[in-house]
Design a protein around this motif. Structure first.
Motif, PDB file in Angstrom:
ATOM      1  N   THR A  30       0.820  -1.209   0.000  1.00  0.00           N
ATOM      2  CA  THR A  30       0.000   0.000   0.000  1.00  0.00           C
ATOM      3  C   THR A  30       0.854   1.259   0.000  1.00  0.00           C
ATOM      4  OG1 THR A  30      -1.695  -1.192   1.250  1.00  0.00           O
ATOM      5  CG2 THR A  30      -1.882   1.201   1.180  1.00  0.00           C
ATOM      6  N   TYR A  31       1.954   1.252   0.752  1.00  0.00           N
ATOM      7  CA  TYR A  31       2.732   2.466   0.951  1.00  0.00           C
ATOM      8  C   TYR A  31       3.401   2.958  -0.331  1.00  0.00           C
ATOM      9  CZ  TYR A  31       5.907   5.818   3.034  1.00  0.00           C
ATOM     10  OH  TYR A  31       6.582   6.972   3.346  1.00  0.00           O
ATOM     11  N   ILE A  32       3.797   2.048  -1.203  1.00  0.00           N
ATOM     12  CA  ILE A  32       4.476   2.447  -2.436  1.00  0.00           C
ATOM     13  C   ILE A  32       3.629   3.436  -3.236  1.00  0.00           C
ATOM     14  CG2 ILE A  32       5.259   1.641  -4.703  1.00  0.00           C
ATOM     15  CD1 ILE A  32       7.241   0.979  -2.585  1.00  0.00           C
ATOM     16  N   GLY A  33       2.373   3.093  -3.471  1.00  0.00           N
ATOM     17  CA  GLY A  33       1.493   3.974  -4.237  1.00  0.00           C
ATOM     18  C   GLY A  33       1.248   5.289  -3.542  1.00  0.00           C
ATOM     19  N   VAL A  34       1.048   5.241  -2.213  1.00  0.00           N
ATOM     20  CA  VAL A  34       0.811   6.465  -1.448  1.00  0.00           C
ATOM     21  C   VAL A  34       2.013   7.400  -1.537  1.00  0.00           C
ATOM     22  CG1 VAL A  34       0.444   7.384   0.880  1.00  0.00           C
ATOM     23  CG2 VAL A  34      -0.802   5.353   0.129  1.00  0.00           C
ATOM     24  N   TYR A  35       3.201   6.851  -1.345  1.00  0.00           N
ATOM     25  CA  TYR A  35       4.409   7.669  -1.380  1.00  0.00           C
ATOM     26  C   TYR A  35       4.632   8.287  -2.764  1.00  0.00           C
ATOM     27  CZ  TYR A  35       9.303   8.996  -1.382  1.00  0.00           C
ATOM     28  OH  TYR A  35      10.474   9.697  -1.521  1.00  0.00           O
ATOM     29  N   LEU A  36       4.447   7.491  -3.807  1.00  0.00           N
ATOM     30  CA  LEU A  36       4.638   8.010  -5.157  1.00  0.00           C
ATOM     31  C   LEU A  36       3.640   9.124  -5.474  1.00  0.00           C
ATOM     32  CD1 LEU A  36       5.304   4.694  -7.125  1.00  0.00           C
ATOM     33  CD2 LEU A  36       6.960   6.499  -6.600  1.00  0.00           C
ATOM     34  N   LYS A  37       2.397   8.970  -5.000  1.00  0.00           N
ATOM     35  CA  LYS A  37       1.391  10.009  -5.226  1.00  0.00           C
ATOM     36  C   LYS A  37       1.771  11.289  -4.503  1.00  0.00           C
ATOM     37  CE  LYS A  37      -2.508  11.265  -7.086  1.00  0.00           C
ATOM     38  NZ  LYS A  37      -2.626  11.323  -8.565  1.00  0.00           N
ATOM     39  N   GLN A  38       2.288  11.159  -3.301  1.00  0.00           N
ATOM     40  CA  GLN A  38       2.679  12.335  -2.528  1.00  0.00           C
ATOM     41  C   GLN A  38       3.893  13.050  -3.125  1.00  0.00           C
ATOM     42  OE1 GLN A  38       3.188  10.529   1.346  1.00  0.00           O
ATOM     43  NE2 GLN A  38       1.087  11.022   1.977  1.00  0.00           N
ATOM     44  N   THR A  39       4.703  12.327  -3.888  1.00  0.00           N
ATOM     45  CA  THR A  39       5.869  12.945  -4.526  1.00  0.00           C
ATOM     46  C   THR A  39       5.553  13.477  -5.915  1.00  0.00           C
ATOM     47  OG1 THR A  39       6.581  10.743  -5.256  1.00  0.00           O
ATOM     48  CG2 THR A  39       7.547  11.593  -3.220  1.00  0.00           C
ATOM     49  N   GLY A  40       4.279  13.368  -6.345  1.00  0.00           N
ATOM     50  CA  GLY A  40       3.861  13.969  -7.605  1.00  0.00           C
ATOM     51  C   GLY A  40       3.940  13.079  -8.822  1.00  0.00           C
ATOM     52  N   VAL A  41       4.142  11.776  -8.635  1.00  0.00           N
ATOM     53  CA  VAL A  41       4.184  10.852  -9.771  1.00  0.00           C
ATOM     54  C   VAL A  41       2.762  10.677 -10.311  1.00  0.00           C
ATOM     55  CG1 VAL A  41       4.741   8.491 -10.494  1.00  0.00           C
ATOM     56  CG2 VAL A  41       6.199   9.671  -8.838  1.00  0.00           C
ATOM     57  N   SER A  42       2.604  10.594 -11.633  1.00  0.00           N
ATOM     58  CA  SER A  42       1.286  10.501 -12.252  1.00  0.00           C
ATOM     59  C   SER A  42       0.605   9.171 -11.911  1.00  0.00           C
ATOM     60  CB  SER A  42       1.398  10.644 -13.769  1.00  0.00           C
ATOM     61  OG  SER A  42       2.036   9.507 -14.330  1.00  0.00           O
ATOM     62  N   SER A  43      -0.729   9.173 -11.966  1.00  0.00           N
ATOM     63  CA  SER A  43      -1.500   7.962 -11.667  1.00  0.00           C
ATOM     64  C   SER A  43      -1.163   6.838 -12.649  1.00  0.00           C
ATOM     65  CB  SER A  43      -2.997   8.261 -11.730  1.00  0.00           C
ATOM     66  OG  SER A  43      -3.367   9.188 -10.733  1.00  0.00           O
ATOM     67  N   PHE A  44      -0.932   7.191 -13.909  1.00  0.00           N
ATOM     68  CA  PHE A  44      -0.596   6.178 -14.909  1.00  0.00           C
ATOM     69  C   PHE A  44       0.733   5.504 -14.574  1.00  0.00           C
ATOM     70  CE2 PHE A  44       1.450   5.082 -19.036  1.00  0.00           C
ATOM     71  CZ  PHE A  44       0.595   4.051 -19.387  1.00  0.00           C
ATOM     72  N   SER A  45       1.727   6.294 -14.173  1.00  0.00           N
ATOM     73  CA  SER A  45       3.033   5.736 -13.811  1.00  0.00           C
ATOM     74  C   SER A  45       2.925   4.874 -12.562  1.00  0.00           C
ATOM     75  CB  SER A  45       4.055   6.855 -13.586  1.00  0.00           C
ATOM     76  OG  SER A  45       4.295   7.565 -14.785  1.00  0.00           O
ATOM     77  N   ILE A  46       2.115   5.317 -11.602  1.00  0.00           N
ATOM     78  CA  ILE A  46       1.916   4.528 -10.387  1.00  0.00           C
ATOM     79  C   ILE A  46       1.278   3.182 -10.733  1.00  0.00           C
ATOM     80  CG2 ILE A  46       0.660   4.407  -8.197  1.00  0.00           C
ATOM     81  CD1 ILE A  46       0.954   7.447  -7.999  1.00  0.00           C
ATOM     82  N   GLY A  47       0.301   3.208 -11.650  1.00  0.00           N
ATOM     83  CA  GLY A  47      -0.334   1.968 -12.083  1.00  0.00           C
ATOM     84  C   GLY A  47       0.668   1.006 -12.703  1.00  0.00           C
ATOM     85  N   LEU A  48       1.565   1.531 -13.539  1.00  0.00           N
ATOM     86  CA  LEU A  48       2.576   0.687 -14.174  1.00  0.00           C
ATOM     87  C   LEU A  48       3.552   0.111 -13.145  1.00  0.00           C
ATOM     88  CD1 LEU A  48       3.476   2.705 -17.405  1.00  0.00           C
ATOM     89  CD2 LEU A  48       2.169   0.574 -17.254  1.00  0.00           C
ATOM     90  N   ILE A  49       3.985   0.959 -12.212  1.00  0.00           N
ATOM     91  CA  ILE A  49       4.934   0.514 -11.190  1.00  0.00           C
ATOM     92  C   ILE A  49       4.308  -0.577 -10.321  1.00  0.00           C
ATOM     93  CG2 ILE A  49       6.189   1.228  -9.107  1.00  0.00           C
ATOM     94  CD1 ILE A  49       6.581   3.976 -10.489  1.00  0.00           C
ATOM     95  N   ASN A  50       3.070  -0.352  -9.905  1.00  0.00           N
ATOM     96  CA  ASN A  50       2.391  -1.352  -9.069  1.00  0.00           C
ATOM     97  C   ASN A  50       2.100  -2.638  -9.832  1.00  0.00           C
ATOM     98  OD1 ASN A  50       2.219  -0.079  -6.529  1.00  0.00           O
ATOM     99  ND2 ASN A  50       0.511   1.191  -7.212  1.00  0.00           N
ATOM    100  N   SER A  51       1.790  -2.513 -11.111  1.00  0.00           N
ATOM    101  CA  SER A  51       1.498  -3.716 -11.900  1.00  0.00           C
ATOM    102  C   SER A  51       2.735  -4.596 -12.039  1.00  0.00           C
ATOM    103  CB  SER A  51       0.966  -3.329 -13.280  1.00  0.00           C
ATOM    104  OG  SER A  51       1.972  -2.712 -14.068  1.00  0.00           O
ATOM    105  N   ALA A  52       3.919  -3.979 -11.958  1.00  0.00           N
ATOM    106  CA  ALA A  52       5.155  -4.751 -12.065  1.00  0.00           C
ATOM    107  C   ALA A  52       5.270  -5.775 -10.936  1.00  0.00           C
ATOM    108  CB  ALA A  52       6.361  -3.812 -12.049  1.00  0.00           C
ATOM    109  N   PHE A  53       4.705  -5.450  -9.765  1.00  0.00           N
ATOM    110  CA  PHE A  53       4.722  -6.400  -8.647  1.00  0.00           C
ATOM    111  C   PHE A  53       4.012  -7.689  -9.035  1.00  0.00           C
ATOM    112  CE2 PHE A  53       2.872  -8.263  -4.816  1.00  0.00           C
ATOM    113  CZ  PHE A  53       3.943  -8.256  -3.934  1.00  0.00           C
ATOM    114  N   PHE A  54       2.878  -7.550  -9.708  1.00  0.00           N
ATOM    115  CA  PHE A  54       2.096  -8.730 -10.083  1.00  0.00           C
ATOM    116  C   PHE A  54       2.650  -9.402 -11.338  1.00  0.00           C
ATOM    117  CE2 PHE A  54      -0.735  -5.977  -7.625  1.00  0.00           C
ATOM    118  CZ  PHE A  54      -1.051  -6.849  -6.595  1.00  0.00           C
ATOM    119  N   LEU A  55       3.400  -8.656 -12.142  1.00  0.00           N
ATOM    120  CA  LEU A  55       4.134  -9.301 -13.229  1.00  0.00           C
ATOM    121  C   LEU A  55       5.178 -10.241 -12.642  1.00  0.00           C
ATOM    122  CD1 LEU A  55       4.631  -9.505 -16.288  1.00  0.00           C
ATOM    123  CD2 LEU A  55       6.248  -7.602 -16.075  1.00  0.00           C
ATOM    124  N   GLY A  56       5.782  -9.816 -11.547  1.00  0.00           N
ATOM    125  CA  GLY A  56       6.706 -10.694 -10.832  1.00  0.00           C
ATOM    126  C   GLY A  56       6.003 -11.923 -10.285  1.00  0.00           C
TER     127      GLY A  56
END
Length: 370
Positions: A30-56
């Motif tokens: 949960t914290y990864i997405g929250v932190y990235l949002k607070q640092t100004g990363v776009s929702s699309f980029s956050i989606g890609l970064i989080n999806s990589a976890f499930f690609l693993g």
């Protein structure tokens, strides 16, 4: 009670290990997405970064079994836990979207490999008469520990790298308990491989249900926190909301399982879909935070986490005793991981063009009714 204690105590180190591992997982997922949002990363980029976890996770369902069968459970656990700790700590070294996506992929691969190790170990050490109770205890521990991990979301923003350190320490504690265990490692037997067309012809509902379950649980862990944070701008509210949803998932496992035994898996899978859509619709109607919002969080967890276990049970119903359920479980995990992988990407795109607080629950409502 005495009989239960007699076969729980010998495998208690496995339960202790999954406790530490699930808390560390609960913090990071949960914290990864929250932190990235607070640092100004776009929702699309956050989606890609989080999806990589499930690609693993998908990669783990394909390749980890070979590694485990080659070097054994304890060495495999040590290797994957070390890899997971390395990935956690490297988050605090360099903030780059591509780099973090790679680290999430490594984390997902390692975490799901660790789950495969623990679950297969528990299965091997359980008799048919004990297995249901032991897996129920395992499920309770996993959900409670993951919910506990959500409490770390309240850590102040200027201490964000503390989260990566705590997550790493918890994974290391899980490694220590396994490294010092006296439990003998399972003897792995050759398994029969199933192609997806063959598997779908045998258990179409189980495979489809696993994909759908992964799709919505992946959405929950990766993109729902962004929705709650956008609506209330409070990590405390987010922490309580996520914890209550996980507790809802915990308390519903046994009664939903009993109902599925009585009325059938197909009917319960359909019920879970409609109930989740109904609760999601209520989220859209409730405009402000009050006690009802937290009640809805609890109700959301009641069914959203039940679809994958019901799908796995459906596979057990259809397949005969001679089929290799370990291999079938890996195939269903692959479908679950595929759904979890796709969900954050789709939601990331939706959030980019329709960035308002109700969109997540509209998405759940439409998705489950379909």
């Amino acid at each position: 009670m005495e009989k239960l204690r007699s076969y729980i105590l010998p495998i208690s180190s496995l339960f202790l290990s999954i406790t530490f591992l699930a808390i560390g997982y609960g913090i990071m997922i949960t914290y990864i997405g929250v932190y990235l949002k607070q640092t100004g990363v776009s929702s699309f980029s956050i989606g890609l970064i989080n999806s990589a976890f499930f690609l693993g996770a998908i990669a783990s369902s394909i390749f980890s079994q070979k590694i485990i069968s080659t070097i054994g459970h304890i060495r495999s656990f040590a290797s994957f836990a070390a890899l997971m700790v390395i990935a956690f700590l490297l988050h605090s070294v360099y903030l780059n979207e591509f780099f973090w996506g790679f680290l999430r992929l490594i984390s997902g691969f390692s975490f799901y490999a660790l789950l495969i190790i623990v679950e297969s170990w528990l299965n091997e050490k359980s008799s048919n008469s004990q297995r249901g109770q032991i897996l129920a205890i395992y499920t309770i521990i996993f959900y409670l520990s993951t919910a506990l991990g959500q409490l770390f979301l309240t850590i102040p923003k200027d201490s964000e790298f503390f989260v990566f350190t705590v997550g790493s320490v918890l994974v290391l504690f899980s490694l220590i308990t396994i490294a010092m265990t006296k439990i003998k490692e399972p003897i792995l037997k050759p398994f029969e491989q199933y192609s997806f067309p063959k598997l779908y012809s045998i258990v179409p509902l189980a495979l489809t249900g696993s994909f759908i379950g992964g799709f919505f649980v992946g959405s929950f862990f990766t993109m729902l926190p962004l929705t709650i944070l956008h609506k209330f701008d409070s990590t405390t509210i987010l922490s309580i909301f996520m914890s209550l949803t996980l507790i809802g998932g915990l308390v519903s496992q046994w009664p939903i399982g009993k109902l599925s035994d009585k009325y059938g898996r197909r009917k319960l899978i359909a019920f879970c879909g409609f109930f989740t859509a109904f609760v999601s619709l209520l989220f859209i109607i409730v405009p402000e935070l009050n006690s009802y919002y937290y009640i809805l969080a609890l109700l959301l967890g009641v069914t959203i986490f039940a679809i994958y276990p019901l799908s796995l049970a459906r596979a057990n119903d259809v397949l005969d005793e001679n089929k290799d359920m370990v291999e079938i479980s890996r195939a269903l995990l692959f479908a679950y991981g595929a759904g979890s992988f796709i969900a954050p990407i789709i939601l990331g795109i939706i959030f980019t063009f329709l960035n308002y607080e109700a969109i997540f629950f509209i998405y759940l409502t439409i998705g489950f009714f379909l």
